[in-house]
Design an enzyme around this catalytic site. Sequence first.
Site, PDB file in Angstrom:
ATOM      1  N   ARG A   9      -5.032-112.006 -60.326  1.00  0.00           N
ATOM      2  CA  ARG A   9      -4.913-111.351 -61.521  1.00  0.00           C
ATOM      3  C   ARG A   9      -3.688-111.854 -62.713  1.00  0.00           C
ATOM      4  NH1 ARG A   9      -4.547-105.058 -61.360  1.00  0.00           N
ATOM      5  NH2 ARG A   9      -3.861-105.349 -63.279  1.00  0.00           N
ATOM      6  N   SER A  11      -1.598-110.751 -64.768  1.00  0.00           N
ATOM      7  CA  SER A  11      -0.444-109.962 -64.555  1.00  0.00           C
ATOM      8  C   SER A  11       0.797-110.521 -63.872  1.00  0.00           C
ATOM      9  CB  SER A  11      -0.543-108.594 -64.669  1.00  0.00           C
ATOM     10  OG  SER A  11      -0.606-108.256 -63.182  1.00  0.00           O
ATOM     11  N   LYS A  84      -3.758 -99.868 -53.631  1.00  0.00           N
ATOM     12  CA  LYS A  84      -3.563 -99.133 -53.859  1.00  0.00           C
ATOM     13  C   LYS A  84      -5.105 -99.148 -55.448  1.00  0.00           C
ATOM     14  CE  LYS A  84      -0.649 -98.909 -57.902  1.00  0.00           C
ATOM     15  NZ  LYS A  84      -1.551 -99.045 -58.886  1.00  0.00           N
ATOM     16  N   ASP A  85      -5.406-100.275 -55.692  1.00  0.00           N
ATOM     17  CA  ASP A  85      -6.163-100.481 -56.492  1.00  0.00           C
ATOM     18  C   ASP A  85      -7.734-100.823 -56.132  1.00  0.00           C
ATOM     19  OD1 ASP A  85      -4.481-100.254 -58.628  1.00  0.00           O
ATOM     20  OD2 ASP A  85      -4.408-102.705 -58.912  1.00  0.00           O
ATOM     21  N   ARG A 132      -3.751 -88.445 -60.418  1.00  0.00           N
ATOM     22  CA  ARG A 132      -2.962 -88.057 -59.484  1.00  0.00           C
ATOM     23  C   ARG A 132      -1.479 -87.336 -59.988  1.00  0.00           C
ATOM     24  NH1 ARG A 132       0.717 -89.960 -57.244  1.00  0.00           N
ATOM     25  NH2 ARG A 132       0.628 -92.341 -57.463  1.00  0.00           N
ATOM     26  N   ARG A 133      -1.096 -88.549 -60.710  1.00  0.00           N
ATOM     27  CA  ARG A 133       0.438 -88.471 -61.367  1.00  0.00           C
ATOM     28  C   ARG A 133       0.461 -86.921 -62.039  1.00  0.00           C
ATOM     29  NH1 ARG A 133       1.491 -94.858 -62.155  1.00  0.00           N
ATOM     30  NH2 ARG A 133       2.817 -94.957 -60.075  1.00  0.00           N
ATOM     31  N   ARG A 150      -1.812 -96.478 -70.467  1.00  0.00           N
ATOM     32  CA  ARG A 150      -2.505 -98.007 -69.861  1.00  0.00           C
ATOM     33  C   ARG A 150      -1.716 -99.227 -69.820  1.00  0.00           C
ATOM     34  NH1 ARG A 150      -7.616 -98.212 -68.585  1.00  0.00           N
ATOM     35  NH2 ARG A 150      -7.089-100.728 -68.249  1.00  0.00           N
ATOM     36  N   GLY A 151      -1.924-100.402 -69.134  1.00  0.00           N
ATOM     37  CA  GLY A 151      -0.967-101.908 -69.548  1.00  0.00           C
ATOM     38  C   GLY A 151      -0.013-102.056 -68.893  1.00  0.00           C
ATOM     39  N   ASN A 152      -0.107-103.406 -68.348  1.00  0.00           N
ATOM     40  CA  ASN A 152       1.369-103.294 -67.303  1.00  0.00           C
ATOM     41  C   ASN A 152       2.594-103.074 -67.567  1.00  0.00           C
ATOM     42  OD1 ASN A 152       2.377-105.076 -69.282  1.00  0.00           O
ATOM     43  ND2 ASN A 152       1.178-107.375 -68.274  1.00  0.00           N
ATOM     44  N   VAL A 153       3.729-102.652 -66.471  1.00  0.00           N
ATOM     45  CA  VAL A 153       4.734-102.460 -66.836  1.00  0.00           C
ATOM     46  C   VAL A 153       5.421-103.379 -67.981  1.00  0.00           C
ATOM     47  CG1 VAL A 153       6.681-102.184 -65.192  1.00  0.00           C
ATOM     48  CG2 VAL A 153       4.872-102.468 -63.840  1.00  0.00           C
ATOM     49  N   ARG A 156       3.940-101.499 -70.801  1.00  0.00           N
ATOM     50  CA  ARG A 156       4.124-100.301 -70.652  1.00  0.00           C
ATOM     51  C   ARG A 156       5.758 -99.540 -71.480  1.00  0.00           C
ATOM     52  NH1 ARG A 156       0.743 -97.049 -65.734  1.00  0.00           N
ATOM     53  NH2 ARG A 156      -1.008 -98.182 -66.508  1.00  0.00           N
ATOM     54  N   CYS A 243     -11.162 -92.377 -58.319  1.00  0.00           N
ATOM     55  CA  CYS A 243     -10.101 -92.692 -58.930  1.00  0.00           C
ATOM     56  C   CYS A 243     -10.524 -91.367 -59.676  1.00  0.00           C
ATOM     57  CB  CYS A 243     -10.588 -93.839 -59.834  1.00  0.00           C
ATOM     58  SG  CYS A 243     -11.672 -94.029 -61.228  1.00  0.00           S
TER      59      CYS A 243
END
Length: 301
Positions: A9, A11, A84-85, A132-133, A150-153, A156, A243
Site C-alpha cells: 500500500r 501509506s 490484522k488486516d 472491537r475498540r 478513518r484514515g492513516n495515523v 487521525r 471485521c
Amino acid sequence: MKKLIVGSRKSRMAIAQTYEFIDKFLETNRQFNRKNIEIKTVTTSGDINQIDRLDLIGGKGLFIREIEQMLLRKEIDVAVHSMKDMPTLMTSGTKISAWLPRGDHREALVNNQNESIMELGSNSIIGTSSIRRRSQVLNLRRDLVIKLIRGNVDTRVDKLNRKEYDALILGHGGIKRLNFEQKVTHIFSVNEILPPACQASIGIQTLEEDNELISLIKNTNHEDSSTVGITERKVLEVLGANCNSPIGVFASIKDNEINLKAELFSHDGKEKFHAEDSSRVSDHINLANKVGGMIIDQVGI
C-alpha cells in the site's frame, strides 16, 4: 540476477513495513542487492473510501484486495501486509510464506490533555474505526462517546489536533513506526485492552507454490512471531469472526510455553466473555481450538 518485486500500500506505515521486510530479506539473502528490489505501490479500496465503516463496505479485505490481484497476476513476487488486516481465510492460491518479528502489540491512548482514559471528561469523544475498540471502551466507560474515524495515523492525529476528537486509540506499534510516541498519554496492558489478532504483525504473502525465490523469502520468517500469529488467527477461524466481530486475541511465548487470551464483547460493550489457557508451543493449534471453544461455550452459540 532476478529482481524481487514487492507490492505495498502507499501509506507511510505500509512503506515503513515494506522496508522492514526488504532489510530483513537482504540480511538473510546476501546474494541479493538492494538495487535488485523494486517496490510497486497500490492504492487499495480501503484507502480510497475514508468515510464509511469498513464492515459496511466489504471489511478488512479492502486493504489487501488490489495487492492480492497483482500477486495472482504475477505482477509482483511478494506482498507485504499488516496481518490484522488479513481476512481469516486466505485467498485461494496464496499463502503467508514468512512473518517478521512482531512489533509492539499494545493499544495506546492519544490525546492533547495528557489524560488517561479514566481521567477523560464525561461525553469525551473517542475516535476509532474499530468495532472491537468501540466495545472495549464502552466496557470500561459507558459515558464516553465513540465517533468513527478513518484514515492513516497522520490523518487521525491531524483531526485530533483540530479538536474534532478528544482522544484516539491506536496501535502502539504503528505509532512507534511513525515516530508519534510523544502523542501517547497511556499504553494499555493486555489486561486493560486486549489487542486484535496479529496486531503489529507483518506477513509476507506469496503465491501458494514453492520455487527458489519463495524459499529465499521464507528465510526471513521469525518462528515465534509465526506461531503466535497462526494461533491468534486460528481462534478467529474457530469463532467464525469477521471485521464486525468485537474480538481481542493475544498469544505470547515464554520458555517453550504459549499462553493464549481471547475476549468477545457485545457490540454495546455491556457483555464480555473471556477465555485463557496455556500449552506447549508445539500444541498451539489445539490450544487455539480449545480457547475458541471456551468462548463459544460461554456465549452458547
